[in-house]
Design a protein around this motif. Sequence first.
Motif, PDB file in Angstrom:
ATOM      1  N   LYS A   1      -1.788  38.130  53.704  1.00  0.00           N
ATOM      2  CA  LYS A   1      -1.310  38.944  52.498  1.00  0.00           C
ATOM      3  C   LYS A   1      -1.272  38.072  51.470  1.00  0.00           C
ATOM      4  O   LYS A   1      -1.892  38.473  50.403  1.00  0.00           O
ATOM      5  N   ASP A   2      -0.725  36.834  51.657  1.00  0.00           N
ATOM      6  CA  ASP A   2      -0.463  35.957  50.643  1.00  0.00           C
ATOM      7  C   ASP A   2      -2.092  35.534  49.958  1.00  0.00           C
ATOM      8  O   ASP A   2      -2.347  35.549  49.024  1.00  0.00           O
ATOM      9  N   ILE A   3      -2.967  35.108  50.919  1.00  0.00           N
ATOM     10  CA  ILE A   3      -4.244  34.802  50.282  1.00  0.00           C
ATOM     11  C   ILE A   3      -5.161  36.016  49.601  1.00  0.00           C
ATOM     12  O   ILE A   3      -5.642  35.969  48.648  1.00  0.00           O
ATOM     13  N   ASN A   4      -4.921  37.018  50.387  1.00  0.00           N
ATOM     14  CA  ASN A   4      -5.773  38.234  49.674  1.00  0.00           C
ATOM     15  C   ASN A   4      -4.977  38.758  48.394  1.00  0.00           C
ATOM     16  O   ASN A   4      -5.675  38.991  47.497  1.00  0.00           O
ATOM     17  N   LEU A   5      -3.786  38.643  48.396  1.00  0.00           N
ATOM     18  CA  LEU A   5      -3.210  39.052  46.943  1.00  0.00           C
ATOM     19  C   LEU A   5      -3.561  37.993  45.939  1.00  0.00           C
ATOM     20  O   LEU A   5      -3.877  38.515  44.597  1.00  0.00           O
ATOM     21  N   LEU A   6      -3.594  36.824  46.368  1.00  0.00           N
ATOM     22  CA  LEU A   6      -4.093  35.847  45.276  1.00  0.00           C
ATOM     23  C   LEU A   6      -5.519  36.123  44.920  1.00  0.00           C
ATOM     24  O   LEU A   6      -5.938  36.179  43.634  1.00  0.00           O
ATOM     25  N   ALA A   7      -6.381  36.403  45.969  1.00  0.00           N
ATOM     26  CA  ALA A   7      -7.975  36.409  45.690  1.00  0.00           C
ATOM     27  C   ALA A   7      -8.001  37.888  44.790  1.00  0.00           C
ATOM     28  O   ALA A   7      -8.800  37.757  43.911  1.00  0.00           O
ATOM     29  N   MET A   8      -7.426  38.849  44.973  1.00  0.00           N
ATOM     30  CA  MET A   8      -7.494  40.053  44.179  1.00  0.00           C
ATOM     31  C   MET A   8      -7.367  39.881  42.840  1.00  0.00           C
ATOM     32  O   MET A   8      -7.871  40.208  41.991  1.00  0.00           O
ATOM     33  N   GLN A   9      -6.284  38.985  42.504  1.00  0.00           N
ATOM     34  CA  GLN A   9      -5.761  38.663  41.124  1.00  0.00           C
ATOM     35  C   GLN A   9      -6.898  37.874  40.398  1.00  0.00           C
ATOM     36  O   GLN A   9      -7.166  37.949  39.341  1.00  0.00           O
ATOM     37  N   LEU A  10      -7.787  37.111  41.273  1.00  0.00           N
ATOM     38  CA  LEU A  10      -8.644  36.330  40.682  1.00  0.00           C
ATOM     39  C   LEU A  10     -10.137  36.812  40.395  1.00  0.00           C
ATOM     40  O   LEU A  10     -11.027  36.376  39.896  1.00  0.00           O
ATOM     41  N   LEU A  11     -10.159  38.266  41.036  1.00  0.00           N
ATOM     42  CA  LEU A  11     -11.520  39.062  40.788  1.00  0.00           C
ATOM     43  C   LEU A  11     -11.677  39.656  39.494  1.00  0.00           C
ATOM     44  O   LEU A  11     -10.447  40.080  38.788  1.00  0.00           O
ATOM     45  N   LYS A  12     -12.712  39.415  38.879  1.00  0.00           N
ATOM     46  CA  LYS A  12     -13.062  40.264  37.508  1.00  0.00           C
ATOM     47  C   LYS A  12     -13.235  41.489  37.812  1.00  0.00           C
ATOM     48  O   LYS A  12     -13.428  42.081  39.245  1.00  0.00           O
ATOM     49  N   PRO A  13     -12.970  42.341  37.037  1.00  0.00           N
ATOM     50  CA  PRO A  13     -13.117  43.949  37.271  1.00  0.00           C
ATOM     51  C   PRO A  13     -14.654  43.940  37.776  1.00  0.00           C
ATOM     52  O   PRO A  13     -15.612  43.488  37.120  1.00  0.00           O
ATOM     53  N   GLY A  14     -14.994  44.981  38.652  1.00  0.00           N
ATOM     54  CA  GLY A  14     -16.083  45.146  39.156  1.00  0.00           C
ATOM     55  C   GLY A  14     -16.690  44.058  40.414  1.00  0.00           C
ATOM     56  O   GLY A  14     -17.556  44.105  41.053  1.00  0.00           O
ATOM     57  N   GLY A  15     -15.823  43.086  40.478  1.00  0.00           N
ATOM     58  CA  GLY A  15     -15.975  41.899  41.441  1.00  0.00           C
ATOM     59  C   GLY A  15     -15.649  42.219  42.890  1.00  0.00           C
ATOM     60  O   GLY A  15     -15.050  43.442  43.187  1.00  0.00           O
ATOM     61  N   ASP A  16     -16.555  41.541  43.791  1.00  0.00           N
ATOM     62  CA  ASP A  16     -16.312  41.900  45.252  1.00  0.00           C
ATOM     63  C   ASP A  16     -15.538  40.880  45.957  1.00  0.00           C
ATOM     64  O   ASP A  16     -15.613  39.556  45.777  1.00  0.00           O
ATOM     65  N   LEU A  17     -14.771  41.405  46.806  1.00  0.00           N
ATOM     66  CA  LEU A  17     -14.083  40.399  47.857  1.00  0.00           C
ATOM     67  C   LEU A  17     -14.253  40.952  49.153  1.00  0.00           C
ATOM     68  O   LEU A  17     -14.324  41.936  49.664  1.00  0.00           O
ATOM     69  N   LEU A  18     -14.929  39.673  50.086  1.00  0.00           N
ATOM     70  CA  LEU A  18     -15.313  40.015  51.407  1.00  0.00           C
ATOM     71  C   LEU A  18     -13.936  38.998  51.944  1.00  0.00           C
ATOM     72  O   LEU A  18     -13.774  38.093  51.874  1.00  0.00           O
ATOM     73  N   THR A  19     -13.046  40.097  52.878  1.00  0.00           N
ATOM     74  CA  THR A  19     -12.060  39.373  53.249  1.00  0.00           C
ATOM     75  C   THR A  19     -12.118  39.849  54.859  1.00  0.00           C
ATOM     76  O   THR A  19     -12.436  40.718  55.319  1.00  0.00           O
ATOM     77  N   PHE A  20     -11.588  38.584  55.488  1.00  0.00           N
ATOM     78  CA  PHE A  20     -11.931  38.708  57.075  1.00  0.00           C
ATOM     79  C   PHE A  20     -10.479  38.342  57.983  1.00  0.00           C
ATOM     80  O   PHE A  20      -9.776  37.457  57.342  1.00  0.00           O
ATOM     81  N   SER A  21     -10.298  38.750  59.020  1.00  0.00           N
ATOM     82  CA  SER A  21      -9.321  38.115  60.043  1.00  0.00           C
ATOM     83  C   SER A  21     -10.197  37.985  61.468  1.00  0.00           C
ATOM     84  O   SER A  21     -10.931  38.989  61.791  1.00  0.00           O
ATOM     85  N   CYS A  22     -10.087  36.730  62.154  1.00  0.00           N
ATOM     86  CA  CYS A  22     -10.863  36.863  63.461  1.00  0.00           C
ATOM     87  C   CYS A  22      -9.537  36.751  64.321  1.00  0.00           C
ATOM     88  O   CYS A  22      -9.699  36.109  65.563  1.00  0.00           O
ATOM     89  N   SER A  23      -8.605  37.178  64.189  1.00  0.00           N
ATOM     90  CA  SER A  23      -7.403  37.063  65.079  1.00  0.00           C
ATOM     91  C   SER A  23      -7.367  38.454  66.082  1.00  0.00           C
ATOM     92  O   SER A  23      -7.294  39.600  65.608  1.00  0.00           O
ATOM     93  N   GLY A  24      -7.701  38.119  67.351  1.00  0.00           N
ATOM     94  CA  GLY A  24      -7.747  39.392  68.297  1.00  0.00           C
ATOM     95  C   GLY A  24      -6.352  40.242  68.325  1.00  0.00           C
ATOM     96  O   GLY A  24      -6.201  41.074  68.774  1.00  0.00           O
ATOM     97  N   ALA A  25      -5.220  39.244  68.086  1.00  0.00           N
ATOM     98  CA  ALA A  25      -4.087  40.002  68.228  1.00  0.00           C
ATOM     99  C   ALA A  25      -3.745  41.006  67.041  1.00  0.00           C
ATOM    100  O   ALA A  25      -2.614  41.505  67.023  1.00  0.00           O
ATOM    101  N   ILE A  26      -4.469  41.001  66.040  1.00  0.00           N
ATOM    102  CA  ILE A  26      -4.267  41.938  64.887  1.00  0.00           C
ATOM    103  C   ILE A  26      -5.358  42.727  65.022  1.00  0.00           C
ATOM    104  O   ILE A  26      -6.635  42.654  64.671  1.00  0.00           O
ATOM    105  N   SER A  27      -4.919  44.307  65.019  1.00  0.00           N
ATOM    106  CA  SER A  27      -5.935  45.404  64.974  1.00  0.00           C
ATOM    107  C   SER A  27      -6.493  45.481  63.684  1.00  0.00           C
ATOM    108  O   SER A  27      -6.114  44.789  62.676  1.00  0.00           O
ATOM    109  N   VAL A  28      -7.640  46.246  63.784  1.00  0.00           N
ATOM    110  CA  VAL A  28      -8.374  46.470  62.537  1.00  0.00           C
ATOM    111  C   VAL A  28      -7.468  47.496  61.559  1.00  0.00           C
ATOM    112  O   VAL A  28      -7.216  47.497  60.427  1.00  0.00           O
ATOM    113  N   ASP A  29      -6.480  48.245  62.242  1.00  0.00           N
ATOM    114  CA  ASP A  29      -5.389  49.120  61.414  1.00  0.00           C
ATOM    115  C   ASP A  29      -4.448  48.249  60.826  1.00  0.00           C
ATOM    116  O   ASP A  29      -4.125  48.256  59.527  1.00  0.00           O
ATOM    117  N   LEU A  30      -4.035  47.193  61.691  1.00  0.00           N
ATOM    118  CA  LEU A  30      -2.970  46.392  60.829  1.00  0.00           C
ATOM    119  C   LEU A  30      -3.549  45.747  60.049  1.00  0.00           C
ATOM    120  O   LEU A  30      -3.028  45.421  58.703  1.00  0.00           O
TER     121      LEU A  30
END
Length: 401
Positions: A323-352
């Motif tokens: 949440k921390d890094i995503n929140l910061l990244a969202m604030q740094l995006l220009k309007p119309g900007g793209d964010l590709l965000t990932f998690s490679c933790s098997g213990a965290i589901s797609v929904d979560l």
Amino acid sequence: MSKPSEIWLKPGKDRSLLRRHPWVFSGAIGQVRGKPGLGEVVAVRSDVGVFLAWAAFAPASQIRARVWSFDEDTKVDAALIGRRIHEAINRRETVALRSTAIRLIHGEADGLPGVICDRYGDWLVVQFNSAGAHAMRDLLLAELVDHTGCDLVYERSDSDSVSLEGLEPRTGPLTEKARQLATQAASVAIIENQIHYSVDIAAGHKTGFYVDQRDNRHLLGKLARGRVLNCFSYTGGFSLASLKAGASEVISVDSSEPALHLAQRNAALNGVDLACAKWEAADVFKYLRQCRAEDQRFDVIVLDPPKFAPNSASVERACRAYKDINLLAMQLLKPGGDLLTFSCSGAISVDLFRKVIAGAAADADVPLHVMGTLGAGEDHPVLLQFPEGEYLKGLHLRRLR
Ligand code: SAH
């Protein structure tokens, strides 16, 4: 041959196996009959003795047994291993992967629990991550060489799961030819999406390269423009895709200096404009805060962090970090900007993962559209019965204003 040892489950604990989930957790076991050794094949039975599966026993692991077969008549032998390898390789022949780096064997999803095999050009890099895989290592090696025709095989059984399974880490060349050419293992040439990379299969992360992000690096090659911030860049995969696409400035942030050095060497291999590239050896959490303090803005941001949740006990803490890094990244995006965000933790589901990202967007007060859901490439199949295998998940988000 003596009678195989047996695991009898507690009442009701046969359900997941009946649904073909390939793991037996320690808490599900009522009784172990016999004295099975590390990686030995045991029969798994319900509390009333109904046969459920043949599985490899791992006495020290939370995942106490991993299933080789649900069929009582199947023998766990060279023929079975050979068949599974053959099927796995065949499955990938129909896939246009646009790469000379490909995952040939993806563990449980290919019926070979704990076995990973990535092909990098003429080299195979293998991981025997489970007790069962370890017990079958000679067979696996022989069958892999036989089915691929590759005689350059390097072992990288040094993942976290190796020690969790009660095994000693093992790395190094496994074949005679690999021993002769071992010095070349530090720089194996691959081409992915028409981009050249040098892969250090001896000392790089995992098997040397994040093969699973191939399609997402390709996607970024279509999106990249203007200022790109590639967080957790490793050897520069997403950075090179951006530079090739003609982005005017690409900042690669990683805490590992050796990874950044290799990223720079990779950039030089591709004739991109190096003046557009910046390499920052830094902690991403701090770097993003610094960018915010400086009021910087980006057209595209990539967040591809390491596995923040190595097990279910660490999920909550990991969610806070995502949440921390995503929140910061969202604030740094220009309007119309793209964010590709990932998690490679098997213990965290797609929904979560999606919930965490939605929470970050709400707190950041940044409106975003989901442009696409992302995952690993087709050479990383997912078994429907085994959601843990869908470890890599991601979102392509676009800032509305
Ligand atoms: N996107 C990459 C793979 C990323 S792997 C690719 O496509 O190849 C994750 C990377 O995060 C590793 O290179 C690791 O060195 C780096 N890393 C881990 N923790 C970090 C942190 N706190 N700050 C910066 N980099 C970090």
